[in-house]
Design an enzyme around this catalytic site. Structure first.
Site: not given
Ligand code: NAD
Length: 447
Positions: A11, A154, A210, A266
């Site tokens: 995201v 998102e 969401k 998700c």
């Molecule tokens: P992800 O695991 O791919 O990425 C999360 C990132 O955050 C990782 O790179 C991690 O290293 C980083 N991180 C963790 N702690 C941190 C900190 N203190 N400082 C800086 N970086 C840090 O997760 P994602 O799939 O991108 O999902 C993120 C959020 O968005 C979740 O809540 C998810 O539910 C939501 N979301 C995901 C999607 C999807 O399709 N993947 C769609 C909509 C919403």
């Protein structure tokens, strides 16, 4: 506008890049140094169509940068997006430790008015918690900067994330005052030139929206999977049912496909988290509990069909698996049905020959403990060599119209278990395959 995107995963990376594409200055921050080093070298850690080119272009034009230095990101930006993971805690609730740790950093380093945006999927009440953590840090520093906390969930889908973000169906913003509402509308204005709405609401409604969206979509899938089981018992065809009900404008066609169950980062976790919130607030979550149960059972359905055909003991048998990612056009394997299916087949003694267009590296990492039972093929056809059956698990487009004659020649037995209803049963019969799909009568060869 100056934006700091904290969390550079699926995201954060897409969101940050798309904001840069619209002319904003974006600093993407992550604690994962390896990821940031790769990004700075132009290596994109995930597969998402169109993303790599967009990242490279915006880096070159100095609108997009990557760092592990959150202090710099916060100090230089007006908008600070929290886009870190919210994985399920042991009890199913969303684990907020990453979100709140970012909130702490914001309180530690902010140097003026900031708009803090919760982009991660977070339970009702999280914005309030974020606010409190920031206030505590400011108090420790004995400074009194103003800030607003916004909920901006998102809705992008992996595989079409860029398109979804650049041309969203809607943008939801949860705000508690007009000042920040105006700023958010300015930020998102370039994305709604198609007249799709920016929907403003209060913060808790946005947080809940969401979960409501994901839980509803998951419910549609489990509903169809439940019906598909009935179809198999009575000789009905789930695809015809889909057409029959989807043509009703009150229902619509989307998300009415029966298959091997939903996965991904998700739906499973968001359904769990909403069940937890419903319990906490003493609202009966029975619908969602069934959605979850049906989905768990569905992930094993293909294996059940395999056992019906070959018997409980699968040792000495080889299965080709087409598709490993939880859905096409991504390399994401979080909660993918393929994991449950492959582990169960291996547990029963089978050998696996797997192929996926993008998720092979991810699979090698996930199946490290059973690697001696899995051969990773270079093509979908190579995976079929001497296989006793093929299981289609993810509906990548390259699997849709394969060369069935070639397939039959490669396989030891012409047997297909199609977890995504990709093929036409009558055609399968003509090619001489035994064909088992979901919610349709099977095709058996006369012996
Ligand atoms: P992800 O695991 O791919 O990425 C999360 C990132 O955050 C990782 O790179 C991690 O290293 C980083 N991180 C963790 N702690 C941190 C900190 N203190 N400082 C800086 N970086 C840090 O997760 P994602 O799939 O991108 O999902 C993120 C959020 O968005 C979740 O809540 C998810 O539910 C939501 N979301 C995901 C999607 C999807 O399709 N993947 C769609 C909509 C919403």
């Amino acid at each position: 506008m100056k934006i700091c995107m904290v969390g550079t995963g699926y995201v954060g990376l897409v969101t940050g890049t798309c904001f840069a594409e619209m002319g904003n200055d974006v600093i993407c921050v992550d604690i994962d140094k390896d990821k940031i080093d790769k990004l700075n070298k132009g290596i994109v850690p995930i597969y998402e169509p169109g993303l790599e080119d967009m990242i490279k272009r915006n880096m070159k034009e100095s609108r997009l940068s990557f760092t592990t230095d959150i202090k710099e990101g916060i100090e230089k930006s007006r908008f600070i997006f929290i886009a870190v993971g919210t994985p399920p805690d042991e009890d199913g609730s969303a684990d907020l430790k990453y979100v709140l740790s970012v909130a702490k950093d914001i309180g530690k380093y902010m140097n003026g008015y900031k708009v803090v945006v919760d982009k991660s999927t977070v339970p009702v009440g999280t914005a309030q918690k974020v606010r409190k953590v920031i206030e505590e840090e400011l108090k420790k520093r004995k400074v009194n900067y103003e800030f607003d906390v916004v909920s901006n969930p998102e809705f992008l889908k992996e595989g079409s994330a860029i398109e979804d973000f650049m041309k969203p169906d809607r943008i939801v913003i949860g705000v508690d005052n007009e000042r920040v509402a105006v700023l958010m509308e300015e930020l998102y204005d370039p994305f709604v030139k198609n007249n799709h709405p920016i929907i403003k609401m209060n913060v808790v409604s946005a947080e809940l929206t969401k979960y409501a969206a994901n839980a509803f979509l998951a419910t549609k899938i489990s509903f169809m999977n439940m019906l598909s089981r009935l179809c198999e018992k009575v000789g009905a065809d789930i695809n015809d049912i889909r057409k029959g009900i989807g043509s009703d404008s009150r229902i619509g066609y989307s998300f009415l496909y029966a298959g091997v169950g939903f996965g991904g980062s998700c739906f499973p976790k968001d359904v769990k988290a909403l069940i937890k919130t419903l319990h906490e607030k003493e609202v009966n979550p029975c619908i969602l509990e069934c959605v979850e149960k049906i989905n768990e059972e569905q992930k094993l359905l293909l294996v059940k069909k395999v056992i019906n055909y070959f018997g409980e003991n699968l040792s000495g048998l080889t299965f080709a698996i087409w598709g490993l990612s939880f859905k096409p056009r991504t390399d994401d394997m979080r909660e993918a049905p393929s994991i449950v299916i492959i582990r169960e087949l291996v547990k029963r003694g089978a050998k696996i020959q797997a192929y996926d267009p993008e998720a092979m590296n991810e699979a090698k990492r996930i199946f490290k403990d059973i690697e001696e039972h899995i051969f990773y093929a270079n093509s979908n056809y190579e995976a079929l060599k001497n296989a006793d059956a093929m299981l289609l698990v993810t509906e990548w487009s390259v699997f849709r119209k394969p060369d069935f004659t070639r397939m039959k020649k490669l396989m030891k037995r012409p047997v297909i278990f199609d977890g995504r209803n990709q093929y036409i049963p009558a055609e399968m019969k003509e090619y001489g395959f035994e064909y088992f799909s979901i919610g349709k009568p099977p095709v058996r060869l006369e012996k």
